[in-house]
Write an enzyme that holds these catalytic residues in place. Sequence first.
Site, short mmCIF file in Angstrom:
data_model
loop_
_atom_site.label_atom_id
_atom_site.label_comp_id
_atom_site.label_asym_id
_atom_site.label_seq_id
_atom_site.Cartn_x
_atom_site.Cartn_y
_atom_site.Cartn_z
N ARG A 23 -2.33 1.67 -4.36
CA ARG A 23 -1.86 0.10 -4.01
C ARG A 23 -2.26 -0.59 -5.37
O ARG A 23 -2.46 -1.68 -5.50
CB ARG A 23 -2.43 -0.79 -2.88
N ARG A 27 -0.97 -7.14 -4.46
CA ARG A 27 -1.19 -8.67 -4.28
C ARG A 27 -2.56 -9.20 -4.80
O ARG A 27 -2.53 -10.44 -5.19
CB ARG A 27 -1.04 -9.25 -2.89
N ARG A 36 6.88 -10.35 -7.67
CA ARG A 36 7.66 -10.30 -6.29
C ARG A 36 8.32 -11.80 -5.91
O ARG A 36 9.22 -11.75 -5.17
CB ARG A 36 6.50 -10.18 -4.99
N ASP A 73 7.89 2.02 -0.91
CA ASP A 73 7.16 2.01 0.39
C ASP A 73 7.59 3.25 1.25
O ASP A 73 8.66 3.75 1.48
CB ASP A 73 7.45 0.90 1.18
N TYR A 150 5.31 4.69 13.06
CA TYR A 150 5.94 3.16 12.86
C TYR A 150 7.23 3.23 13.47
O TYR A 150 7.72 2.18 13.87
CB TYR A 150 6.01 2.86 11.39
O1 CP3 Z 1 0.08 2.30 -4.26
C1 CP3 Z 1 1.11 1.71 -4.86
O2 CP3 Z 1 1.01 0.68 -5.76
C2 CP3 Z 1 2.29 2.12 -4.59
C3 CP3 Z 1 3.34 1.26 -3.71
C4 CP3 Z 1 3.00 1.44 -2.11
C5 CP3 Z 1 3.08 0.74 -1.28
N1 CP3 Z 1 2.91 1.38 0.10
C6 CP3 Z 1 3.40 -0.77 -1.67
C7 CP3 Z 1 3.24 -1.82 -0.73
C8 CP3 Z 1 2.54 2.67 -1.60
C9 CP3 Z 1 2.34 4.09 -2.00
C10 CP3 Z 1 2.54 2.41 -0.14
C11 CP3 Z 1 2.19 3.25 0.95
C12 CP3 Z 1 2.42 2.92 2.30
N2 CP3 Z 1 3.04 1.89 2.98
C13 CP3 Z 1 1.72 3.57 3.38
C14 CP3 Z 1 0.91 4.68 3.43
C15 CP3 Z 1 -0.74 4.25 2.50
C16 CP3 Z 1 -1.62 3.48 3.34
O3 CP3 Z 1 -1.79 2.15 2.73
O4 CP3 Z 1 -1.78 3.78 4.26
C17 CP3 Z 1 1.92 2.88 4.64
C18 CP3 Z 1 1.11 3.10 5.96
C19 CP3 Z 1 2.53 1.65 4.18
C20 CP3 Z 1 3.39 0.84 5.15
C21 CP3 Z 1 3.04 -0.52 4.95
N3 CP3 Z 1 3.71 -1.19 3.96
C22 CP3 Z 1 2.43 -1.48 5.55
C23 CP3 Z 1 1.65 -1.07 6.92
C24 CP3 Z 1 2.37 -2.77 4.95
C25 CP3 Z 1 1.74 -3.86 5.33
C26 CP3 Z 1 0.42 -4.01 5.16
C27 CP3 Z 1 0.14 -4.87 3.91
O5 CP3 Z 1 -0.68 -4.08 3.14
O6 CP3 Z 1 0.55 -5.79 3.46
C28 CP3 Z 1 3.09 -2.53 3.74
C29 CP3 Z 1 3.61 -3.46 2.70
C30 CP3 Z 1 3.58 -3.10 1.23
N4 CP3 Z 1 3.56 -1.82 0.73
C31 CP3 Z 1 2.79 -4.04 0.36
C32 CP3 Z 1 2.73 -3.39 -0.83
C33 CP3 Z 1 2.31 -3.70 -2.11
C34 CP3 Z 1 2.29 -5.22 0.52
C35 CP3 Z 1 3.61 -6.11 0.71
C36 CP3 Z 1 3.74 -7.49 0.15
O7 CP3 Z 1 3.86 -7.50 -1.39
O8 CP3 Z 1 3.99 -8.53 0.67
#
Ligand code: CP3
Length: 343
Positions: A23, A27, A36, A73, A150
């Site tokens: 990540r 944010r 964003r 994602d 999910y």
């Molecule tokens: O790592 C990176 O910088 C690359 C991008 C990336 C994102 N999600 C961006 C993201 C990667 C590799 C993921 C993987 C992901 N997404 C996983 C597996 C890794 C882990 O964290 O366990 C999972 C389970 C998801 C599903 C997901 N996406 C959830 C549960 C959420 C909400 C939780 C949260 O952190 O807000 C997301 C949103 C998400 N994916 C964000 C980002 C940057 C935040 C969204 C935002 O900007 O509002």
Amino acid sequence: MTKKLLRALNGETQAVPPIWMMRQAGRYLPEYRATRAQAGDFLSLCYNSELAAEVTLQPIRRYGFDAAILFADILLLPQALGADLWFVTGEGPRLSTITAQGDFDKLGQGEMIHETLNPIYETVRILRRELPEETTLIGFAGAPWTVATYMIAGRGTPDQGPAHALKAENTPLFDALMERLTVATIDYLSAQIEAGAEVVKLFDSWAGSLKGADFDRYALQPAKTIIAELKSRHPNVPVIAFPREAGEAYVGFAKATGADCVALDNSVSPDWAAAHVQVDGCVQGNLASRHMVTGGDALVQETRAIVKAFSNGPHIFNLGHGITPDADPENVQLMIDTVRETA
Ligand code: CP3
């Protein structure tokens, strides 16, 4: 000179390990929040190739990480298969649920996923043009079990209860979903590689809730199938597997699945993992992400301990899970400086 991350994945022990962060585009960075806002919302950002490439590059510019991870994602793949997907601000993802055969029958399969996912491949192409030559580009997908949790529940769940229930109560339907996701994941990762991803990572964030024979059947076997097919199509592209919270099941996971590297969460001790997991090859990890919030001497000491524990074999320095929005960008710099000085 070959890139540092690729050298580690090739089994090379390096005095200073390559570094990136799960990540890392997120944010906690003001420049991410600005882009964003420009895109409108999170999903619009994922599908806007220019802006997705921009946020991928932001942490590379700021910190000089050794790898960039494609900004996308794991839930875009279910969306490409026809599930509804939206994000509720402050809460997380929501999807249409899969609880009965009729829900599964509405999903598509095969080449149709690329119609939705083409902008993601375009992001990869832009990044290969724009990244510094020493930076490795990582593509990724969710592992079938994690994505299925999910899709079944329609949201994130603390214990993956709905997925466990479907697995027990309607095993044929559950298995059909796992099979559909396994095939789609192979196609999705292959397309990322063809667009220019140099490494791919399989995120099985909820692998830890699969126990015993279930772990073998639904975490290990799908990873093995996906990796075997990717290796036959793209023999030189390394794969990182992340069966998060696998615990003792991390032992032998790389050998059993053919993964080139196993990513470790921070619930395992680095000394234990060096002795039992790194013996088989490259490992990635595993600083607790809370140190990016708290910083200070504890961050420095723990970072040094991890670098030292893994110093006798191939290692990629990373967090044990994603960096959180409340992290302080200066603590990320302190972590990087510590890794590069202590090694
Ligand atoms: O790592 C990176 O910088 C690359 C991008 C990336 C994102 N999600 C961006 C993201 C990667 C590799 C993921 C993987 C992901 N997404 C996983 C597996 C890794 C882990 O964290 O366990 C999972 C389970 C998801 C599903 C997901 N996406 C959830 C549960 C959420 C909400 C939780 C949260 O952190 O807000 C997301 C949103 C998400 N994916 C964000 C980002 C940057 C935040 C969204 C935002 O900007 O509002």
